[in-house]
Every structure is written in C-alpha cells, then in structure tokens.
Design a protein around this motif. Structure first.
Motif, mmCIF file in Angstrom:
data_model
loop_
_atom_site.group_PDB
_atom_site.id
_atom_site.type_symbol
_atom_site.label_atom_id
_atom_site.label_comp_id
_atom_site.label_asym_id
_atom_site.label_seq_id
_atom_site.Cartn_x
_atom_site.Cartn_y
_atom_site.Cartn_z
ATOM 1 N N ILE A 171 -37.002 -13.128 -21.960
ATOM 2 C CA ILE A 171 -36.442 -12.764 -20.652
ATOM 3 C C ILE A 171 -35.630 -11.475 -20.781
ATOM 4 O O ILE A 171 -35.709 -10.585 -19.920
ATOM 5 C CB ILE A 171 -35.571 -13.911 -20.093
ATOM 6 N N ALA A 172 -34.865 -11.350 -21.857
ATOM 7 C CA ALA A 172 -34.082 -10.131 -22.082
ATOM 8 C C ALA A 172 -34.988 -8.912 -22.186
ATOM 9 O O ALA A 172 -34.687 -7.846 -21.620
ATOM 10 C CB ALA A 172 -33.233 -10.282 -23.350
ATOM 11 N N ILE A 173 -36.093 -9.036 -22.922
ATOM 12 C CA ILE A 173 -37.041 -7.923 -23.053
ATOM 13 C C ILE A 173 -37.629 -7.568 -21.681
ATOM 14 O O ILE A 173 -37.732 -6.394 -21.315
ATOM 15 C CB ILE A 173 -38.171 -8.279 -24.039
ATOM 16 N N ALA A 174 -37.990 -8.603 -20.913
ATOM 17 C CA ALA A 174 -38.589 -8.362 -19.595
ATOM 18 C C ALA A 174 -37.613 -7.687 -18.639
ATOM 19 O O ALA A 174 -38.020 -6.933 -17.757
ATOM 20 C CB ALA A 174 -39.083 -9.688 -19.008
ATOM 21 N N LEU A 175 -36.312 -7.948 -18.818
ATOM 22 C CA LEU A 175 -35.298 -7.385 -17.924
ATOM 23 C C LEU A 175 -34.707 -6.069 -18.435
ATOM 24 O O LEU A 175 -33.865 -5.470 -17.779
ATOM 25 C CB LEU A 175 -34.152 -8.390 -17.743
ATOM 26 N N SER A 176 -35.160 -5.624 -19.594
ATOM 27 C CA SER A 176 -34.497 -4.509 -20.279
ATOM 28 C C SER A 176 -34.457 -3.222 -19.474
ATOM 29 O O SER A 176 -33.554 -2.401 -19.644
ATOM 30 C CB SER A 176 -35.163 -4.254 -21.632
ATOM 31 N N CYS A 177 -35.415 -3.008 -18.599
ATOM 32 C CA CYS A 177 -35.459 -1.759 -17.826
ATOM 33 C C CYS A 177 -35.237 -1.989 -16.332
ATOM 34 O O CYS A 177 -35.684 -1.194 -15.495
ATOM 35 C CB CYS A 177 -36.789 -1.045 -18.066
ATOM 36 N N ASP A 178 -34.571 -3.096 -15.999
ATOM 37 C CA ASP A 178 -34.242 -3.412 -14.596
ATOM 38 C C ASP A 178 -35.480 -3.389 -13.696
ATOM 39 O O ASP A 178 -35.573 -2.584 -12.758
ATOM 40 C CB ASP A 178 -33.198 -2.440 -14.047
ATOM 41 N N PRO A 179 -36.456 -4.263 -13.959
ATOM 42 C CA PRO A 179 -37.688 -4.241 -13.160
ATOM 43 C C PRO A 179 -37.455 -4.656 -11.714
ATOM 44 O O PRO A 179 -36.519 -5.409 -11.419
ATOM 45 C CB PRO A 179 -38.578 -5.272 -13.879
ATOM 46 N N LYS A 180 -38.307 -4.150 -10.841
ATOM 47 C CA LYS A 180 -38.266 -4.575 -9.442
ATOM 48 C C LYS A 180 -38.991 -5.904 -9.252
ATOM 49 O O LYS A 180 -38.730 -6.625 -8.290
ATOM 50 C CB LYS A 180 -38.912 -3.507 -8.553
ATOM 51 N N LEU A 181 -39.933 -6.192 -10.180
ATOM 52 C CA LEU A 181 -40.715 -7.431 -10.110
ATOM 53 C C LEU A 181 -40.796 -8.035 -11.500
ATOM 54 O O LEU A 181 -41.094 -7.339 -12.475
ATOM 55 C CB LEU A 181 -42.123 -7.139 -9.581
ATOM 56 N N LEU A 182 -40.536 -9.331 -11.586
ATOM 57 C CA LEU A 182 -40.655 -10.064 -12.851
ATOM 58 C C LEU A 182 -41.743 -11.112 -12.698
ATOM 59 O O LEU A 182 -41.715 -11.906 -11.752
ATOM 60 C CB LEU A 182 -39.327 -10.736 -13.208
ATOM 61 N N ILE A 183 -42.725 -11.112 -13.613
ATOM 62 C CA ILE A 183 -43.777 -12.123 -13.624
ATOM 63 C C ILE A 183 -43.506 -13.071 -14.783
ATOM 64 O O ILE A 183 -43.453 -12.648 -15.938
ATOM 65 C CB ILE A 183 -45.172 -11.489 -13.770
ATOM 66 N N ALA A 184 -43.296 -14.343 -14.477
ATOM 67 C CA ALA A 184 -43.006 -15.356 -15.496
ATOM 68 C C ALA A 184 -44.188 -16.322 -15.561
ATOM 69 O O ALA A 184 -44.399 -17.112 -14.638
ATOM 70 C CB ALA A 184 -41.718 -16.094 -15.154
ATOM 71 N N ASP A 185 -44.956 -16.237 -16.639
ATOM 72 C CA ASP A 185 -46.165 -17.050 -16.804
ATOM 73 C C ASP A 185 -45.840 -18.295 -17.620
ATOM 74 O O ASP A 185 -45.682 -18.230 -18.827
ATOM 75 C CB ASP A 185 -47.254 -16.224 -17.499
ATOM 76 N N GLU A 186 -45.729 -19.435 -16.932
ATOM 77 C CA GLU A 186 -45.417 -20.714 -17.587
ATOM 78 C C GLU A 186 -44.218 -20.559 -18.538
ATOM 79 O O GLU A 186 -44.309 -20.848 -19.737
ATOM 80 C CB GLU A 186 -46.640 -21.222 -18.365
ATOM 81 N N PRO A 187 -43.069 -20.112 -18.037
ATOM 82 C CA PRO A 187 -41.955 -19.798 -18.936
ATOM 83 C C PRO A 187 -41.317 -21.010 -19.597
ATOM 84 O O PRO A 187 -40.508 -20.848 -20.513
ATOM 85 C CB PRO A 187 -40.952 -19.097 -18.008
ATOM 86 N N THR A 188 -41.646 -22.222 -19.148
ATOM 87 C CA THR A 188 -41.036 -23.416 -19.746
ATOM 88 C C THR A 188 -42.038 -24.250 -20.534
ATOM 89 O O THR A 188 -41.747 -25.385 -20.896
ATOM 90 C CB THR A 188 -40.383 -24.286 -18.663
#
Length: 334
Positions: free
Chosen positions: A166-183
């Motif tokens: 999640i930290a890597i995905a948020l590292s550049c302040d994205p406008k859209l986050l896609i979480a594929d089966e994150p749990t």
C-alpha cells in the motif's frame, strides 16, 4: 455528481493459446468518480482482475485487448505509447497486487523498493525519497518506520507486507488506487485492519479506489458502489446499499444467499449456486448465467440482454417490460 476520473467503455480482452481464443472480458463499461470507492465483485474467472489489468495494459504475452476505451484524467489509456503509460502507472494510478510476497522483490529491502518507485516518478534526491518512504510507512501504520526500511520482505508478516505494498502504491499520491484482492490469504482480523486502513487513507487523501474482491463482506464494509461481474460481463451495478437491499439480478441474489449471516441464529442452511461458470473459450450467445439461473427463460439463452435501469442496472431479461413477474427481482413483495 462530478465527471468520472476513469471511464471504461466496451472493454474487451482475450487470451490466445492451445484452446484458441478465450474471451475473458466481453464488453465491460463502468465509471469511477473522484473520491469514491468502487467495488468489483464476482467469483473466480468472472473477469474482474483481467478488467483492471487491461486498463493498465499489464497483460501477459498471450493476452490482447480486442477493443474498447479507458479514459483516465482526459487521456485514453488504450491509445498511449509505453513511455507515456509508464508515467501513469505507479504515479497517477497506484496498484496493489494480490500476493505481496510474490509482488515484492525478495533480494531488496522494502525501503529500497519504496524509494526506487519515488525516484522513478519524482525529481527528488535520494535523501528526500527516503524521508518520503518513512512518511509513507508511518501513514500505513508500520511501527518503527525508519528502522523497518532496512528489513527484507520475508522479515514481515503477511499483513505488514500488504502495508508495504500500500505504501508503494501511495508513494506518488495517485489519483486512483486499484486494489486487487488486497486481503487474500490474510486472517479475518488482519483483513479488517487492511480494509479499514484503505478506507481511512482514501478519505484522508481524497483519491478514488477500485477494490476487486470475491468477498461480499469486504464490499459491504468499505465501498460506495458495486459492479457485479460474471462471464466477462457486468451483470449488475449500483449503490452498495441498494444492491444489498434489493438485488435485481439472479446472480447477485445467489451470491448474497450463499454468504453466512452471523446475526442469524436460526441455523439456516446456505444456498449454493448450482452448476459451473461458462467456458469462455466458447461463450454463450445469451446470458452466461442462464444454465444456473432458477428463472431462466427461452430468451435468456437466445440473446444477451442489455443493462436495464439507470442508477441500479441489471443485465437480465426479467427487467424487460414484457417479462413475467418474479417477487424480489422485478416485482416488490406484497
């Protein structure tokens, strides 16, 4: 409602191999609006993950996008060259993949993997990237953030590895986050922690989120709207409250009936959906749910229905004006 940040129209994706063409996605359309969480739900093989991998054009060599558009922030992702697309992936669109153990590089520290993502998309020094990595670890609630940058993936638990992703995905302040089966593969306690973390981050950062899952409990917990997929198609879509209260497609109804209700102390038996999903190497001409549907009609097998309805739409012939009435689907119970 504001204009969508992502608008997908008639997306079609196939895979080619020894069996010929397998039509994994067969004309999917949906919108994602700024600041909302859209849930995409369906059983394995329904096309939900392939839809999002197609949007980012991250398909395996055997996969091919056969048609459609995906407009993100004013650009058609299907028309961009690879250099422009790489500037969007990991930058304006973040992605959390299913299995953090295989997504993280086991030979690099987790801090290095966050730092290299920041350096790829931002004009900052290494010291600034490291400071940002510490800030991100604190944001996703990894204790002793500065020290844990030096750890390797195998030194983290499954839940902590997912926080790194999640930290890597948020590292550049994205406008859209896609979480594929994150749990996936996490125990229920950690699942809830990750889901609540995602919802909290979405509110604090104001980004849009696509949450892909087969778990309706996950969908009910955090999403604003739902897209239900089956056989590579959108079968139903609508606000989460409406879809759970009054499902309009027999498949959605079957999914909800097969989930245990912990508030129910009558010990009622779960109602499974009989049969098997369609063979996408030979997709049916009509509704793909027809062989498993208790309300199937001749028309269902003959032709694919459109998506009936505006706010809450269902791809089912029962919502045609001349269809017979079925209590709970196209007729309100007396």
């Amino acid at each position: 409602m504001s204009a969508p940040i992502l608008s997908v129209r008639d997306l079609r994706t196939s895979f080619f191999g020894q069996r010929g063409e397998v039509q994994a996605v067969r004309g999917v359309s949906f919108d994602v609006h700024p600041g909302e969480i859209l849930g995409i739900v369906g059983e394995s093989g329904s096309g939900k993950s392939i839809t999002c991998m197609s949007i980012l054009r991250l398909l395996k060599a055997s996969g091919r996008i056969m048609g459609g558009e995906a407009h993100f922030d004013g650009q058609d992702l299907m028309a961009l060259d690879q250099d422009d697309l790489r500037d969007i992936r990991g930058n304006k669109i973040g992605m959390i993949f299913q299995d953090p153990m295989t997504s993280l590089n086991p030979t690099l520290t987790v801090g290095e993997q966050v730092i290299e993502t920041i350096l790829r998309h931002r004009k900052v020094t290494r010291a600034q990237a490291r400071a940002r990595a510490i800030e991100l670890f604190e944001l996703v609630r990894i204790p002793s953030a500065a020290e844990r940058l030096k750890s390797y993936p195998h030194e983290f638990s499954g839940g902590m590895r997912q926080r790194v992703m999640i930290a890597i995905a948020l590292s550049c302040d994205p406008k859209l986050l896609i979480a594929d089966e994150p749990t996936t593969a996490l125990d229920v306690t950690i699942q809830r922690q990750i889901l609540l973390l995602l919802k909290d981050l979405q509110k604090r950062l104001g980004m849009a989120v696509i949450l892909i899952t087969h778990d309706l409990g996950v969908i009910a917990e955090v999403t604003d709207r739902i897209v239900v997929m089956y056989g590579g198609l959108v079968m139903e879509t609508g606000p989460v409250r409406d879809l759970f209260a009054t499902p309009k497609h027999p498949y959605t109804r079957g999914l909800l009936a097969s989930v245990p209700d912990l508030r129910d102390d009558t010990h009622r038996r779960l109602t499974p959906i009989p049969g098997s999903p369609p063979d996408m190497a030979h997709p049916p001409a009509g509704c793909p749910f027809t062989p498993r549907c208790p309300h199937a009609m001749h028309q269902c097998a003959a032709a694919l229905p459109p998506l009936f309805g505006e706010g809450q739409g269902a791809r089912c012939w029962l919502h045609h004006p001349e269809a017979p009435k079925v209590t709970g689907l196209n007729e309100v119970a007396a």
